[in-house]
Design a protein around this motif. Structure first.
Motif, PDB file in Angstrom:
ATOM      1  N   LYS A 110      -2.272   5.260   4.565  1.00 35.22           N
ATOM      2  CA  LYS A 110      -3.720   5.063   4.706  1.00 35.22           C
ATOM      3  C   LYS A 110      -4.291   4.362   3.479  1.00 35.22           C
ATOM      4  O   LYS A 110      -5.132   3.462   3.589  1.00 35.22           O
ATOM      5  CB  LYS A 110      -4.387   6.429   4.909  1.00 35.22           C
ATOM      6  CG  LYS A 110      -5.839   6.387   5.333  1.00 35.22           C
ATOM      7  CD  LYS A 110      -6.307   7.805   5.650  1.00 35.22           C
ATOM      8  CE  LYS A 110      -7.769   7.824   6.062  1.00 35.22           C
ATOM      9  NZ  LYS A 110      -8.230   9.194   6.381  1.00 35.22           N
ATOM     10  N   GLU A 111      -3.808   4.743   2.306  1.00 35.65           N
ATOM     11  CA  GLU A 111      -4.304   4.121   1.069  1.00 35.65           C
ATOM     12  C   GLU A 111      -3.862   2.679   0.954  1.00 35.65           C
ATOM     13  O   GLU A 111      -4.672   1.788   0.632  1.00 35.65           O
ATOM     14  CB  GLU A 111      -3.831   4.925  -0.153  1.00 35.65           C
ATOM     15  CG  GLU A 111      -4.307   4.361  -1.486  1.00 35.65           C
ATOM     16  CD  GLU A 111      -3.282   3.446  -2.137  1.00 35.65           C
ATOM     17  OE1 GLU A 111      -3.692   2.415  -2.736  1.00 35.65           O
ATOM     18  OE2 GLU A 111      -2.074   3.739  -2.065  1.00 35.65           O
ATOM     19  N   SER A 122      -5.823   0.565   3.438  1.00 36.96           N
ATOM     20  CA  SER A 122      -7.214   0.356   3.040  1.00 36.96           C
ATOM     21  C   SER A 122      -7.322  -0.671   1.924  1.00 36.96           C
ATOM     22  O   SER A 122      -8.179  -1.567   1.964  1.00 36.96           O
ATOM     23  CB  SER A 122      -7.835   1.680   2.586  1.00 36.96           C
ATOM     24  OG  SER A 122      -7.783   2.641   3.608  1.00 36.96           O
ATOM     25  N   HIS A 123      -6.473  -0.540   0.923  1.00 36.75           N
ATOM     26  CA  HIS A 123      -6.535  -1.471  -0.199  1.00 36.75           C
ATOM     27  C   HIS A 123      -6.030  -2.861   0.184  1.00 36.75           C
ATOM     28  O   HIS A 123      -6.469  -3.865  -0.396  1.00 36.75           O
ATOM     29  CB  HIS A 123      -5.773  -0.909  -1.397  1.00 36.75           C
ATOM     30  CG  HIS A 123      -6.553   0.129  -2.148  1.00 36.75           C
ATOM     31  ND1 HIS A 123      -5.962   1.192  -2.775  1.00 36.75           N
ATOM     32  CD2 HIS A 123      -7.882   0.254  -2.348  1.00 36.75           C
ATOM     33  CE1 HIS A 123      -6.899   1.936  -3.354  1.00 36.75           C
ATOM     34  NE2 HIS A 123      -8.070   1.388  -3.100  1.00 36.75           N
ATOM     35  N   CYS A 150      -6.718  -4.243   3.082  1.00 38.12           N
ATOM     36  CA  CYS A 150      -7.918  -4.852   3.666  1.00 38.12           C
ATOM     37  C   CYS A 150      -8.862  -5.335   2.574  1.00 38.12           C
ATOM     38  O   CYS A 150      -9.452  -6.413   2.672  1.00 38.12           O
ATOM     39  CB  CYS A 150      -8.630  -3.845   4.571  1.00 38.12           C
ATOM     40  SG  CYS A 150      -7.770  -3.493   6.127  1.00 38.12           S
ATOM     41  N   ILE A 173      -9.501   4.603  10.361  1.00 37.60           N
ATOM     42  CA  ILE A 173      -9.287   3.811   9.152  1.00 37.60           C
ATOM     43  C   ILE A 173      -9.083   2.341   9.482  1.00 37.60           C
ATOM     44  O   ILE A 173      -9.392   1.461   8.668  1.00 37.60           O
ATOM     45  CB  ILE A 173      -8.097   4.370   8.325  1.00 37.60           C
ATOM     46  CG1 ILE A 173      -8.145   3.835   6.898  1.00 37.60           C
ATOM     47  CG2 ILE A 173      -6.768   4.034   8.981  1.00 37.60           C
ATOM     48  CD1 ILE A 173      -9.345   4.286   6.108  1.00 37.60           C
ATOM     49  N   HIS A 174      -8.593   2.032  10.685  1.00 41.49           N
ATOM     50  CA  HIS A 174      -8.391   0.634  11.065  1.00 41.49           C
ATOM     51  C   HIS A 174      -9.714  -0.117  11.167  1.00 41.49           C
ATOM     52  O   HIS A 174      -9.786  -1.306  10.888  1.00 41.49           O
ATOM     53  CB  HIS A 174      -7.645   0.547  12.395  1.00 41.49           C
ATOM     54  CG  HIS A 174      -6.262   1.074  12.340  1.00 41.49           C
ATOM     55  ND1 HIS A 174      -5.580   1.517  13.453  1.00 41.49           N
ATOM     56  CD2 HIS A 174      -5.405   1.243  11.289  1.00 41.49           C
ATOM     57  CE1 HIS A 174      -4.371   1.936  13.097  1.00 41.49           C
ATOM     58  NE2 HIS A 174      -4.248   1.778  11.796  1.00 41.49           N
ATOM     59  N   TYR A 231     -12.796   1.197   9.679  1.00 43.42           N
ATOM     60  CA  TYR A 231     -13.679   1.383   8.529  1.00 43.42           C
ATOM     61  C   TYR A 231     -13.123   0.792   7.244  1.00 43.42           C
ATOM     62  O   TYR A 231     -13.887   0.483   6.325  1.00 43.42           O
ATOM     63  CB  TYR A 231     -14.035   2.869   8.396  1.00 43.42           C
ATOM     64  CG  TYR A 231     -14.745   3.360   9.632  1.00 43.42           C
ATOM     65  CD1 TYR A 231     -15.841   2.657  10.140  1.00 43.42           C
ATOM     66  CD2 TYR A 231     -14.299   4.461  10.333  1.00 43.42           C
ATOM     67  CE1 TYR A 231     -16.475   3.061  11.296  1.00 43.42           C
ATOM     68  CE2 TYR A 231     -14.936   4.879  11.497  1.00 43.42           C
ATOM     69  CZ  TYR A 231     -16.035   4.172  11.978  1.00 43.42           C
ATOM     70  OH  TYR A 231     -16.663   4.568  13.123  1.00 43.42           O
ATOM     71  N   SER A 232     -11.810   0.574   7.169  1.00 49.11           N
ATOM     72  CA  SER A 232     -11.286  -0.161   6.019  1.00 49.11           C
ATOM     73  C   SER A 232     -11.798  -1.596   6.018  1.00 49.11           C
ATOM     74  O   SER A 232     -12.086  -2.168   4.971  1.00 49.11           O
ATOM     75  CB  SER A 232      -9.753  -0.170   6.038  1.00 49.11           C
ATOM     76  OG  SER A 232      -9.239   1.090   5.704  1.00 49.11           O
ATOM     77  N   ASP A 240       0.486  -1.239  11.248  1.00 49.36           N
ATOM     78  CA  ASP A 240       0.554   0.170  10.853  1.00 49.36           C
ATOM     79  C   ASP A 240       1.683   0.820  11.654  1.00 49.36           C
ATOM     80  O   ASP A 240       1.567   1.023  12.858  1.00 49.36           O
ATOM     81  CB  ASP A 240      -0.793   0.832  11.145  1.00 49.36           C
ATOM     82  CG  ASP A 240      -0.817   2.307  10.772  1.00 49.36           C
ATOM     83  OD1 ASP A 240       0.244   2.870  10.431  1.00 49.36           O
ATOM     84  OD2 ASP A 240      -1.905   2.916  10.826  1.00 49.36           O
TER      85      ASP A 240
END
Length: 411
Positions: free
Chosen positions: A115-116, A119-120, A122, A141-142, A144-145, A217
Motif C-alpha cells: 500500500k505504501e 501510494s508513493h 502515484c 487506495i487505488h 485515493y492515492s 497491484d
C-alpha cells in the motif's frame, strides 16, 4: 505587541490542503465504530470485514526476527530502498515462480507494505491534470492515492477482463489528454476476478501503443485455489518497458503487521519511487527485513499450505451462503468471497445499511460493496480470516437474523 482591549478576536481557523478536502468521509467508519462498541461491551463479533490474516507467520521467520532484533547492529536507520540481500531474494523468487528476471539493484525496491509503495509511486508519477484509469469496484487506495497526488480518476469495470481491455483502449483513443497511468489489480480486490497471462500481453501492447504507464497491484498473487496460478505482469515480455508491479508479505506469509512489501519493474519508475521514499522515510526496521529474507528463501511450502487453508475456508463459506439461498460464486483467488446479498434485501436497503444490520443483529462484520464505489453496490465482501468453525457460526447467525424479519412480498 498586545492587542487593543476592545478589539474582537476572530476564531483561529486551520486551512487543510485541497487534496485532503477531496477525500470523502470514510465509508466503513460507521461499521467500525459499531464493531468496536460491541466489543467493548463484551460481545463476540465474528469479523469478516477486513483482510487481516489471523494466522501467524512461519516459526523460523519469527525466530529470525527475534535473533536479528537482539543484534545491536540492527537498530539504526536502514537504507530506504531495502537491504540488498532482501531485494536479491525477491528477484530470485520472481525467477523461480514467474520466470521473470529482475535486477535487484535497479528494478526492485522494498517498502512499508504494498500500500505504501503503491501510494508513493502515484505521487512520483502524477500531478495536477494527469489522469489514471482505475479498476472498479475499487480498492480505496487505488482511487485515493491518485487523488492525493492531485490526479484525476476514471473508473472502469474490471470484473469482465476482455471488456475492461476494450474500454481501456477506447479511453486511450478518445480522451484528451490521454490517460497517463493504468492501474490494474488481478487477482482483483474486492471482486476476486482473475486473468490469464494473455491479458497482460494485451495490456503491454496497449501501453506501448498509447504511451501510458502501468502499475499492477499483485497483492493476492500468492493466494490461489483449485490449481489456478495467478500470472505476474512482469512475466510478460515488454512489461518492464511500461510499468511496475507491487507485492506484499502480508497475505501468503501472514506478515501483515510487519509492513513489508515491494515494487518491481521499470528502473526509471523504481528510481523515481526511491527519490520520493528518500525524503519520506529511512527504510524498514532491519530485523524485519532480515526475517523477510528467511521467509522468501525458505518458506514457499508455508505459502502453499496457507493458500490451502484459505481454500478450505472458502469452501465452507461459499457452501454455507448457497445453503441459505445466496447467489455466491466460488473465487479462484484472494482471501475473500465477493457475493450478492439477497435481492429482496437489496430492494429494502443499500449494502452499507445491510452490513450495519448484520453487525448489529447477527454480530457478523462484513465489508459493504458500496464501500468500493458504485460498481460494488448490491454486493458484500467477506474475508476468509476466521477458522471454519467460526465461519459456520457466522452463516447460522446471518440466516437467523434475516429470517427473524420476514419481508413483505414485492409487488
Amino acid at each position: 505587541m498586545q492587542s487593543e482591549p476592545n478589539t474582537p478576536q476572530l476564531p483561529f481557523k486551520i486551512q487543510v490542503a485541497d487534496r485532503v478536502k477531496r477525500l470523502p468521509p470514510y465509508l466503513f467508519g460507521k461499521i467500525n465504530a459499531l464493531k468496536y462498541q460491541k466489543r467493548r461491551a463484551g460481545i463476540d463479533v465474528i469479523d469478516l470485514g477486513m483482510g487481516n490474516p489471523s494466522d501467524v507467520p512461519a516459526p523460523q521467520v519469527v525466530d529470525k526476527l527475534v535473533e536479528a532484533a537482539r543484534d545491536e547492529r540492527n537498530h539504526g536507520y536502514s537504507v530506504a530502498n531495502g537491504l540488498r540481500n532482501l531485494r536479491r531474494e525477491v528477484a530470485l523468487r520472481y525467477e523461480r515462480r514467474h520466470g521473470a528476471k529482475l535486477d535487484c539493484d535497479t528494478e526492485i525496491i522494498a517498502g512499508l507494505g504494498s500500500k505504501e509503495v503503491f501510494s508513493h509511486m502515484c505521487l512520483a508519477l502524477m500531478g495536477p491534470g494527469d489522469t489514471a484509469i482505475v479498476p472498479a469496484p475499487s480498492f480505496p487506495i487505488h482511487v485515493y492515492s491518485v487523488m492525493l497526488a492531485s490526479g484525476n480518476v476514471i473508473s472502469l469495470d474490471a470484473t469482465k477482463p476482455d471488456q475492461f481491455l476494450s474500454n481501456i483502449a477506447h479511453m486511450a483513443e478518445h480522451l484528451y489528454p490521454k490517460p497517463k497511468v493504468l492501474i490494474i489489480n488481478y487477482p482483483h480486490n474486492p471482486s476476486t476476478t482473475v486473468v490469464e497471462k494473455a491479458f497482460f500481453v494485451d495490456v503491454v501492447a496497449l501501453a506501448k501503443k498509447h504511451g501510458f504507464i502501468v502499475i499492477h497491484d499483485f497483492a493476492y498473487g500468492d493466494v490461489c485455489f483449485d490449481g489456478y496460478i495467478a500470472p505476474s505482469f512482469l512475466s510478460v515480455p515488454g512489461a518492464k518497458d511500461v510499468g511496475v508491479e507491487t507485492t506484499t508479505m502480508s497475505k501468503g506469509y501472514n506478515m501483515a503487521g510487519w509492513r513489508l512489501g515491494f515494487c518491481a519493474g521499470n528502473p526509471e519508475m523504481i528510481r523515481a519511487l526511491a527519490t520520493i521514499k528518500g525524503y519520506y522515510d529511512y527504510g524498514i526496521f532491519s530485523a524485519v527485513q532480515i526475517a523477510g529474507i528467511i521467509a522468501l528463501r525458505d518458506c514457499e511450502d508455508f505459502v502453499i499450505k496457507q493458500a490451502k487453508e484459505y481454500e478450505s475456508r472458502r469452501d465452507v463459506l461459499v457452501d454455507g451462503l448457497r445453503r441459505i439461498g445466496w447467489e455466491t460464486q466460488s473465487p479462484k483467488a484472494t482471501m475473500f468471497v465477493w457475493t450478492k446479498y439477497p435481492s429482496e434485501w437489496q430492494q429494502k436497503m443499500n449494502s452499507i445499511d445491510f452490513s450495519m444490520k448484520l453487525l448489529d443483529e447477527a454480530e457478523v462484520a462484513v465489508s459493504p460493496g458500496g464501500g468500493f464505489g458504485e460498481a460494488g453496490e448490491g454486493f458484500l465482501r467477506l474475508a476468509l480470516v476466521e477458522n471454519e468453525h467460526r465461519l459456520r457460526q457466522a452463516i447460522r447467525q446471518i440466516d437467523r437474523c434475516l429470517k427473524s424479519e420476514p419481508l413483505l412480498p414485492t409487488l
